[in-house]
Design an enzyme around this catalytic site. Structure first.
Site, short mmCIF file in Angstrom:
data_model
loop_
_atom_site.label_atom_id
_atom_site.label_comp_id
_atom_site.label_asym_id
_atom_site.label_seq_id
_atom_site.Cartn_x
_atom_site.Cartn_y
_atom_site.Cartn_z
N GLU A 1 0.82 -1.22 0.00
CA GLU A 1 0.00 0.00 0.00
C GLU A 1 0.85 1.27 0.00
O GLU A 1 1.70 1.45 0.88
CB GLU A 1 -0.92 -0.02 1.23
N LYS B 1 -7.25 -0.60 11.62
CA LYS B 1 -6.69 -1.12 10.35
C LYS B 1 -5.46 -0.30 9.98
O LYS B 1 -4.44 -0.83 9.55
CB LYS B 1 -7.76 -1.06 9.25
N ASP C 1 4.42 -13.85 12.26
CA ASP C 1 3.08 -14.24 11.83
C ASP C 1 2.13 -13.05 12.00
O ASP C 1 1.71 -12.73 13.11
CB ASP C 1 2.66 -15.43 12.72
N HIS D 1 -2.18 10.25 -0.88
CA HIS D 1 -2.28 9.02 -1.66
C HIS D 1 -2.20 9.29 -3.16
O HIS D 1 -1.94 8.38 -3.94
CB HIS D 1 -3.65 8.36 -1.41
C1 MEV Z 1 -5.90 3.13 4.99
O1 MEV Z 1 -5.20 1.96 4.67
C2 MEV Z 1 -5.81 3.41 6.46
C3 MEV Z 1 -6.68 4.55 6.97
O2 MEV Z 1 -8.02 4.35 6.57
C4 MEV Z 1 -6.57 4.56 8.48
C5 MEV Z 1 -7.55 5.46 9.18
O3 MEV Z 1 -8.61 5.79 8.62
O4 MEV Z 1 -7.24 5.82 10.34
C6 MEV Z 1 -6.25 5.88 6.39
#
Ligand code: MEV
Length: 423
Positions: free
Chosen positions: A79, A264, A280, A378
């Protein structure tokens, strides 16, 4: 540690710099060229039915100071913006960087006992025989015991289920520098016949839990008002950024939908380091998300507060079931070298790096989301990916991406148009 030009160099010149910063031997350095795509014989020893390998980019996060030491952090992931985000967050936290600590590396093994006639009596019998059970379990891994590890507690929990009451036996094992899955599982299996004899029940599942609540790492950092204002090129005051991030944090703290995405983002960074070290990452993922719901509601793994001076303080605590020995940490030729680049000397140290990276990653996302939004960061790499997706090659990729980024109109239709325009 690395030059100012590091970012603008090509991959092989970057490798030269990392090799010299981390004192890699010529042989270690050569492995990156050799195993950038994994040798098929090595891969074939790692899993079953191997027919090829699948390479991912290996990047390096910079500007990390953890407990006063500068660290270079290798990250494996697909990513864009994650490596840049972590590095930017670490830079903004300078000069103090991250303060990290960890618990002893204690994993929990579970033995599920069913069909016990008297649960209370069974619990008492297990507690009365703790020393003997500990000795039997420890006999399965004398090496671990000689290094100061081994069983340090045995606990029991009663579980009411649709198929009757069960007794769950928890074996607490200090795993030292191993992740410990094999040692813990073997110990659980070893004491099962004794548990059956002591309780009159049957032992069923004997397996470690990834909810490693006794093996955690904590990291904290302070981002000053000045650094935060500067990060927006002074379009916002430091106080405004602190407040915006605190609002974003309250959102994640109180809303599981937001907390899930928040976490995430944290795992974007943590997993990337876990993979680079041959550990892992599914174990880390499972542990982190289960830990995030430990108080009954799924919530953010990080917390934020305002210091008395009005700066932003971030903190994270996560379970860190990772090791430096065993499994792919030894069989993958690059995992060991990634540990060397990080200058990691123990599993606890690795856990502390992981917590720091997770906090940095979360801060980077929170800062961007609560100020300019995430898409700007991004955009450039995303535009390149879109250009490749519609069939652009060579110089066309950069040309199309730059045009779309400038127009702030990044999509496949526009990329196709720009590609056809030239042709
Ligand atoms: C994207 O991979 C991760 C984000 O969505 C994390 C977040 O929203 O805090 C940018």
């Amino acid at each position: 540690m690395l030059s100012k030009e590091f970012k603008t160099k090509g991959p092989s010149a970057r490798l030269d710099e990392i090799a010299s910063a981390a004192n890699l031997t010529p042989e270690e350095k050569a492995l990156f060229a050799q195993y950038g795509s994994l040798d098929s014989a090595v891969a074939n020893r790692m899993i079953e039915n191997v027919f090829s390998t699948y390479a991912l980019p290996l990047g390096i996060a910079t500007h990390f100071t953890i407990n006063g030491r500068e660290r270079l952090i290798p990250m494996v992931l697909e990513e864009p913006s994650v490596v840049a985000g972590a590095s930017f967050a670490a830079k903004l936290a300078q000069p103090n960087g991250f303060t990290a600590s960890s618990t002893e590396p204690v994993m929990i093994g579970q033995v599920q006992m069913v069909g016990i006639p008297d649960l209370k009596k069974a619990q008492d019998a297990i507690q009365a025989n703790k020393a003997r059970l500990t000795e039997k379990a420890n006999a399965k891994d004398p090496m671990l015991v000689s290094r100061g590890g081994g069983v340090n507690d045995i606990q029991t929990r009663m579980l009411k289920t649709g198929r009757g009451d069960m007794l769950i036996v928890h074996l607490h094992v200090n795993c030292q520098d191993a992740m410990g899955a094999n040692a813990v599982n073997t110990m659980c299996e070893a004491i099962s016949p004794d548990l059956e004899a002591l309780t009159g029940g049957q032992a069923r599942l004997r397996i470690l839990t990834n909810l490693a609540i006794h093996r955690t790492a904590t990291a904290t950092a302070i981002w000053t008002k000045d650094a935060l204002a500067e990060s927006t090129k002074n379009t916002l005051t430091g106080e405004q950024v602190v407040n915006a991030i605190l609002d974003a944090y309250e959102f994640a703290k109180n809303d599981p939908f937001r907390a899930c995405t928040n976490n995430k983002g944290i795992m974007n960074g943590i997993d990337a380091v876990v993979i680079a070290t041959g550990n892992d990452w599914r174990a880390m993922e499972a542990g982190a998300h289960a830990f995030a719901v430990k108080n009954g509601q799924y919530t953010s793994l990080t917390t934020y507060s305002k210091t008395p001076e009005g700066h932003l303080k971030g903190e994270i605590t996560i379970p860190v079931a990772v090791g430096l020995v065993g499994g792919a940490t030894r069989t993958h030729p690059l995992a060991k070298i990634c540990l060397k680049i990080m200058d990691v000397k123990s599993a606890r140290d690795l856990g502390e790096v992981l917590a720091s990276v997770g906090l940095a990653q979360n801060f980077a996302a929170m800062r961007a989301l609560s100020t300019e939004g995430i898409s700007r960061g991004h955009l450039k790499l995303h535009a390149k990916n879109i250009a490749v997706m519609v069939g652009a090659q060579g110089d066309d990729i950069d040309r199309i991406a730059a045009q779309m980024a400038q127009e702030k109109n990044v999509n496949a239709a526009r990329a196709k148009e720009l590609l056809e325009k030239k042709a």
